[in-house]
Design an enzyme around this catalytic site. Structure first.
Site, PDB file in Angstrom:
ATOM      1  N   ARG A   1      -8.836  -1.239   7.917  1.00 44.07           N
ATOM      2  CA  ARG A   1      -8.956  -1.026   6.471  1.00 44.07           C
ATOM      3  C   ARG A   1      -7.696  -1.497   5.756  1.00 44.07           C
ATOM      4  O   ARG A   1      -7.770  -2.138   4.709  1.00 44.07           O
ATOM      5  CB  ARG A   1      -9.225   0.454   6.145  1.00 44.07           C
ATOM      6  CG  ARG A   1      -9.553   0.660   4.658  1.00 44.07           C
ATOM      7  CD  ARG A   1      -9.809   2.119   4.311  1.00 44.07           C
ATOM      8  NE  ARG A   1     -10.377   2.249   2.977  1.00 44.07           N
ATOM      9  CZ  ARG A   1      -9.665   2.324   1.858  1.00 44.07           C
ATOM     10  NH1 ARG A   1      -8.350   2.272   1.902  1.00 44.07           N
ATOM     11  NH2 ARG A   1     -10.273   2.443   0.675  1.00 44.07           N
ATOM     12  N   CYS A   2      -6.534  -1.186   6.325  1.00 39.85           N
ATOM     13  CA  CYS A   2      -5.273  -1.607   5.715  1.00 39.85           C
ATOM     14  C   CYS A   2      -5.178  -3.125   5.600  1.00 39.85           C
ATOM     15  O   CYS A   2      -4.573  -3.648   4.661  1.00 39.85           O
ATOM     16  CB  CYS A   2      -4.097  -1.103   6.544  1.00 39.85           C
ATOM     17  SG  CYS A   2      -3.849   0.677   6.501  1.00 39.85           S
TER      18      CYS A   2
END
Length: 409
Positions: free
Chosen positions: A399-400
């Site tokens: 996600r990052c």
């Protein structure tokens, strides 16, 4: 596909922004790691292979992948008149305040790098050695070692989630918490202003010159009208209030509730998405350490004036908060590391809770979290594993490393 449209964490991912790690990682040295927000030095060759595998997983599942460095290159190719102001802004924000050094470095860049190579060079940084070693520009230059960095690299750029956040059809363009990351938002600023895919299409609900800190890992689109934002090590309450006020006063914005989650202000709990992420309509990955009573602040617009924020403290557990605000009868929290507290701490550190959902019930995860991943599969989730030995050294997961630009409505 032009513009931005993200109203969910789980709707099918149609277009995503990545940055392929580059030579900026080669300018990491052990003594600078804390300042540059790294705990270790990734092996670039392998990190790039892992990142390419990540991008291919996304493409294989119907997602258009665009790269930050390519979009910025498009801008400068389409608008060559922007090269000079961009580079001088980059130098000034890179702490080059001496006019003679600004001019010398500008000449070095434009005479030696063109197109994408120029953009990548700004991400990589510049050493004194490249400029011919010590010179008489300042006392500092004379005493500095020849391999000293004049302009720092931006090694955190491959975490494209943080410099801005897609919210509805607009963005928050962030003021980053630590100096080493502040320049990362320059690229998005130019892209949103001048790239044909975004020019004139993007509303900014937060901007990089605002006074308070906010980062994208703290921003989760829970529903089309409810946004979750973490009060964390890197996002302040002031920023959340400003963003909420700007959303509520825009008649075109659908967000009408902002939930501010108060989480511990430490590196292990860096952002809200390191402790929980949504992976299906009723399922979330969660770090067990945040379970129990939570303090959440519900922010809604005033009845007469939307800018007159109504703030209410909500003390409850995570399940009931999510059930109430996402209108789901029962949510299922899937613990990172299961019921093994040692595995939970280890795999949360390696971003076992930081999943990228590319469709309801389908997620991309780090391969290395081999306690959490089978638990997710047992819960009915389609788990797509990516290699992660080197990328994970930067302390950020799938996600990052991704900024959704378009999700299906």
């Amino acid at each position: 596909m032009k513009g931005i449209c993200v109203r969910s964490e789980i709707n099918p991912l149609k277009k995503v922004l990545l940055h392929r790690p580059g030579k900026e990682l080669l300018n990491l040295t052990p003594d600078r790691l804390p300042e540059l927000l790294f705990d270790d030095i990734p092996f670039l060759k392998v990190a790039q292979q892992e990142h390419d595998a990540f991008a291919q997983i996304l493409r294989d599942n119907g997602t258009e992948v665009v790269y930050l460095e390519d979009l910025m290159t498009d801008v400068l190719n389409l608008h060559p008149e922007l090269v000079e102001p961009f580079l001088y802004q980059w130098l000034f924000e890179g702490n080059i305040k001496t006019k003679r050094w600004q001019d010398k470095l500008y000449d070095y860049l434009v005479n030696n790098f063109k197109g994408k190579a120029l953009v990548e060079k700004t991400m990589e940084g510049i050493t004194l050695k490249e400029m011919g070693g010590a010179s008489a520009y300042s006392l500092q230059d004379l005493i500095a070692p020849a391999d000293d960095l004049i302009v720092d690299p931006m090694p955190n750029l491959y975490f494209t989630r943080d410099p801005f956040a897609s919210v509805g059809t607009g963005v928050f363009l962030h003021k980053m918490r630590f100096p080493t990351r502040c320049r990362e938002t320059i690229y998005a600023d130019y892209i949103f202003k001048y790239h044909p895919d975004f020019e004139g299409l993007i509303t900014r609900y937060y901007d990089r010159d605002f006074h308070a800190n906010i980062e994208g890992g703290d921003v989760l689109n829970l529903t089309e009208d409810t946004l979750a934002i973490g009060i964390s090590q890197r996002t302040s309450p002031d920023a959340i209030e400003i963003a909420a006020r700007n959303l509520f006063t825009d008649p075109n914005a659908k967000i009408r509730t902002v939930l501010a989650f108060d989480i511990p202000a430490c590196r292990a709990f860096m952002h809200l998405d390191t402790v929980f992420t949504q992976i299906d309509v009723d399922k979330y990955t969660v770090h067990p350490a945040i379970l129990g009573p939570l303090t959440v602040y519900e922010i809604t617009p005033g009845k007469d004036d939307p800018a007159d924020l109504q703030i209410k403290r909500v003390d409850s557990d995570l399940e009931h908060i999510l059930e109430k605000y996402t209108h789901v009868d029962k949510v299922h929290l899937i613990y990172c590391g299961g019921d093994d507290l040692i595995a939970a701490a280890r795999e949360q550190w390696n971003d076992g809770s930081n999943t990228l959902c590319i469709a309801p019930g389908k997620i991309v995860v780090y391969q290395r979290n081999d306690v959490t991943n089978p638990i997710l599969r047992d819960a009915g989730i389609t788990v797509l594993e990516m290699p992660s030995a080197e990328l994970s050294r930067g302390r950020g997961g799938p996600r990052c490393m991704s900024m959704p630009l378009i999700r299906a409505e």
